[in-house]
Design a protein around this motif. Sequence first.
Motif, mmCIF file in Angstrom:
data_model
loop_
_atom_site.group_PDB
_atom_site.id
_atom_site.type_symbol
_atom_site.label_atom_id
_atom_site.label_comp_id
_atom_site.label_asym_id
_atom_site.label_seq_id
_atom_site.Cartn_x
_atom_site.Cartn_y
_atom_site.Cartn_z
ATOM 1 N N ASP B 158 -14.843 -22.028 117.404
ATOM 2 C CA ASP B 158 -15.479 -23.340 117.280
ATOM 3 C C ASP B 158 -16.772 -23.420 118.068
ATOM 4 N N LYS B 180 -16.897 -15.668 110.421
ATOM 5 C CA LYS B 180 -16.041 -16.294 109.409
ATOM 6 C C LYS B 180 -15.889 -17.795 109.636
ATOM 7 N N GLY B 181 -16.728 -18.402 110.464
ATOM 8 C CA GLY B 181 -16.690 -19.854 110.619
ATOM 9 C C GLY B 181 -15.884 -20.306 111.822
ATOM 10 N N SER B 182 -15.292 -21.500 111.679
ATOM 11 C CA SER B 182 -14.610 -22.110 112.821
ATOM 12 C C SER B 182 -13.249 -21.477 113.061
ATOM 13 N N LEU B 184 -10.411 -22.420 112.567
ATOM 14 C CA LEU B 184 -9.404 -22.602 111.519
ATOM 15 C C LEU B 184 -9.287 -21.356 110.656
ATOM 16 N N ALA B 185 -10.310 -20.518 110.666
ATOM 17 C CA ALA B 185 -10.258 -19.278 109.892
ATOM 18 C C ALA B 185 -9.411 -18.212 110.562
#
Lengths: 472, 472, 472
Positions: B158, B180-182, B184-185
């Motif tokens: 995050d 790969k993003g936040s 949550l990935a």
Amino acid sequence: MNKNSSNIMALAPNTSNKRETVCIFGTGDFGRALGHKMIQSGYPVVYGSRSTQISNLIPKDAEVLSHAEAAQKAAIIIIAIQRQHYNFLIPLAEILHGKVLVDISNNLKLNQYPESNAEYLAQLLPGSRVVKAFNTVSAWALQSGTLDASRQVFVCGDDVEAKQMVMNIVRALSLTPLDKGSLLAAQEIENYPLQLFPIWKFPIFLSLGLTAFFFFYCLALDVIYTYIYERNNFSFFIAITIPNRVCPVMALILLALVYLPGIFAAIIQLYRGTKYRRFPDWLDKWMLCRKQLGLIALAFASLHVVFTLVTPMRAFVSWRTSKGIISQVLNNKTEPLSNTNAWISDSYLALGILGFFLFVLLGITSLPSVSNNVNWREFRFVQSKLGYLALILCTAHTLVYGGKWFLSPSAYKWYLPNIYILALIVPCAVLVVKFVLIFPCVDKPLTQIRQGWERNPKHSEQSNYIINKSAV
Amino acid sequence: MNKNSSNIMALAPNTSNKRETVCIFGTGDFGRALGHKMIQSGYPVVYGSRSTQISNLIPKDAEVLSHAEAAQKAAIIIIAIQRQHYNFLIPLAEILHGKVLVDISNNLKLNQYPESNAEYLAQLLPGSRVVKAFNTVSAWALQSGTLDASRQVFVCGDDVEAKQMVMNIVRALSLTPLDKGSLLAAQEIENYPLQLFPIWKFPIFLSLGLTAFFFFYCLALDVIYTYIYERNNFSFFIAITIPNRVCPVMALILLALVYLPGIFAAIIQLYRGTKYRRFPDWLDKWMLCRKQLGLIALAFASLHVVFTLVTPMRAFVSWRTSKGIISQVLNNKTEPLSNTNAWISDSYLALGILGFFLFVLLGITSLPSVSNNVNWREFRFVQSKLGYLALILCTAHTLVYGGKWFLSPSAYKWYLPNIYILALIVPCAVLVVKFVLIFPCVDKPLTQIRQGWERNPKHSEQSNYIINKSAV
Amino acid sequence: MNKNSSNIMALAPNTSNKRETVCIFGTGDFGRALGHKMIQSGYPVVYGSRSTQISNLIPKDAEVLSHAEAAQKAAIIIIAIQRQHYNFLIPLAEILHGKVLVDISNNLKLNQYPESNAEYLAQLLPGSRVVKAFNTVSAWALQSGTLDASRQVFVCGDDVEAKQMVMNIVRALSLTPLDKGSLLAAQEIENYPLQLFPIWKFPIFLSLGLTAFFFFYCLALDVIYTYIYERNNFSFFIAITIPNRVCPVMALILLALVYLPGIFAAIIQLYRGTKYRRFPDWLDKWMLCRKQLGLIALAFASLHVVFTLVTPMRAFVSWRTSKGIISQVLNNKTEPLSNTNAWISDSYLALGILGFFLFVLLGITSLPSVSNNVNWREFRFVQSKLGYLALILCTAHTLVYGGKWFLSPSAYKWYLPNIYILALIVPCAVLVVKFVLIFPCVDKPLTQIRQGWERNPKHSEQSNYIINKSAV
């Protein structure tokens, strides 16, 4: 995971995210797809739109504002509108001053406008920092996350910092940025997605032309001549026999054409006594498409191999075999094994197999991921040494196979030479000249020239700076 | 050099090195391998361990301290311990506040816990900045430096800055970070190393099912029927004859199944009059595994080619050939060459060869390193235009080869159609519908729809945002 | 676009460019090519030269000054001069203090000097920050923009910040930097471009040696023996028959040699009861070249396939076939189909085809771009499970094919065993031991050892830290 990750990948929570807001002008397909992908990667996205009503197609987490309001919220503004509508940005010039404008537009045909869209945008808004990017990625690929095609995003722009900001976004979207220099490169980048194998064009047209010529040449000699003079209808030769004569001829000639420009370059350098002068344009272009010529030659060679291997399965061949055996039986005479024939048949097969094997090896090392893992010396060893060996083996294969026809008068139907003789001209010429070039008395001055020595240093004064492309 | 470099690569001298100290909690295999690699890349490494005794396995240049002491020395702490023991970090919460914690853990099975390990860690230590990374790399690969498998390291988190710090370490270790993003990935990233070709699962099971069906179909008609009614024991057909009947059938059907979802998508879009509505789920999934279906089809086609080419080497075939010739001799009658037979045999061979050639070309362009070097237009040209041409050629090959059996009643053993007839249903259907779809009166509205036009704009109100995947 | 872009790519305008000036010492080929490329990428370039006269070969937009003046203008100085002339930099030491010096030199042979050129430079100018880079790129590739060979630029240096600055330049030139650690890695980087397939050396020499041995073995038994005792001149066997006996034998043995070191490693670990001790050196080296052994085995297998498929086209084979048929006719006796022969012939063909198919699959997954897209579990599944299956199928293929000769006394010419028997020793040994190793009573302790368990923990005290390479 690469394939379907984007569908699952969660949106970043607002709390701890420190990515900067990105503004997108335009709510068309590409603008929406890019915004969606950016939100997935943790960027707050705000759309600038004439009407803030058509929000149902826009990603849920994005804001939609008027152009002026949206632009004020972000340092980077993606211009996802068509060039024809760039005019409407002029009233916003003040707000856009100093902002990074990302031109993602494409044209419908090559060189549609005198200047690139990105340069046009930079002219309209001289206070903004225009960067060209993202035009090579399709909206579909962005959205579906499949990206089977290229992940490369070409980026160019005059402002280095602005370019860095855009390249960071590109990396965050799991794409690979490729810096192409200043904004003058935009024309080229805009032309890129419109191209259809540009460096393949010349090799493919050359191959098609030569193939057509040799096909009709064989058709005349093998089908029409036989029909007229021998009353045999061999029209079915069109399906396999003739293609299997044209393919090896094409493969051999094209392979020789890969090595011919290097020969020309060496002769030109020897004649001029310097490497500091530009080659003629045709030679430069020829040298740049050698890899393509080689790969097309490999395609023809592969077809030749398969066409040859199906031979025993052909109705015509099994009929001919049966006829031969039956006539031996009926004449009550068993032919003995001719040792010469066995040698010829086995050796041309073996030469062909080894030549094709090296040829395939050359093809594999030209795969980008393989050639990336070899150093320059290894690459040259494979492409030059093994390449010449493949050419020698394939030429020998053709010589041994077709040799018996050279002196036989029956091979000269209509006084035309057999196709094998035509096929051997270029490769034999290349090999003979190359053989001369590796003699010490020729090789020594050539090596000196390539290391920078000049026979007549005055020449270099007239020349522009160019490293001759014959180094390989 | 990539292969064995790490063995030779020297440790960085302490003097001029400016890399920040990295702390590793845990001295297991992976913790040690990672520490070793980091020291090689110039990072000072300090281990946090319950006991500072077991130091003999730990890289020489690393320090070993208690967890608290070690954590204080570094901004980045790699948590190389198992999820079950994360609890013991809670007392250290204060020291770990604001630090970057790198979760490198893996689970033993897919979705083992309700939340990912990294998210669990973030919940336990809300003041820390958790980043997920390194879980896809094996300790062995890190240490041996061979890294034959993937060099990609998936990173998510995050906190953007923390993620950047970790990605810099990844790059310094000669690995490729992929954002790969936040956080949550993290679930997805933790599942990744446990996957065994997930997108291949459906295509492989489909192929196995169909292969089994066709195998037993052929077994019944070719071996069992022959044994019952003709008293011939052709059980050895199981080894080559039947596989060589099943393989081409499978290749043709699977190739047609690659192009069928595109047809369905076009029909659905035409019927709905818009592209702004999600396709049914089964169609979405089908579209995402088209590449895999195509590659399996190519595998079957390659097997078919080799099985066919060995035909003349089979004992059964040479016995049959001898028998044919001997019976001609004994009956004293030489069969003339049938021009029709020669044409049929040569043309189905030629069609098959060309179809297979295009098929291999499609396979080569689907290699990641090749498809990365073509633009979107070129990719579509190869995969769509050349793909359909391959389908047409292969269908024609089957039609010409199997054609004679369609109308012959003897081909319908037990009233069941020959396998060739079954094989042709799907490809012919695809080609006929595709032929209809390229008629201007159908193609024009379809193109308009794909460019965003809607017959009934109300529809879009109900739909979520999705770009239809039929664009290819 | 990658191919010819640099020719078209425009020079950056001076106005908005913010890239830092780069200084290049030396106006040789490489210095000029690098400068040209840098100007294209937007860097202002200034050359330092003894004479400011020879400016006609230097890129137009570059400035040429004396060394001292040029060095003062830039923070990064590229040393494009030969090691022998490094001395002349000593008087400039004060000006070069704190500057980033990029050593791009190469040597003429491996380990030419006791220390690397970059380390030598760092010793001469202790106040400068030396970075090694660019030595793996050829001047020709830089200039022509073709870069068919590697785009990787290895970078090393003791100063992290200086290294970052150089790596940014590398990226700006569309090349891929690879951080190799501290300046001690310079020796290795300088040796890299001089290497010619170093990890291939042992596998290739081993293959050549074995091939020569088996070739002469076959020559003795098949040609010389036949000539002496049966008065048959089968010298033409040298072209195809003998190669087609040697190739499959080599392929099988090399494939077995890929899996043999893993067996040895398991036995050593079981015997020692720990994985924390280094393997013998020969085993370590053997394990690192398994991929190369496998690929050479694949090459031999491919040659075997093509040599086999051309069999029906050989003059000798068609003569033998005719002779067989004619003798049947003349004896008026038609041989019936032997079901056993049909089974044997079909099954060894089918086993060979399936084995080769898996073998090719293994080869494709070892392509860098494919192996980059699979996770560790998938890679092991393919290379280990499918690899063993390929070995089993190929061994079975040889057993079924050569089986009939084992017990026939006529196969033992000169009391020497047939080549098939020699070929089967290693693969059968590997398969038998592997079969033993997967028994639970052996597999369980081995798995425990590989997870870190030790039978006799004292051992580890003596050992250095090493992760055993048998993990795969």
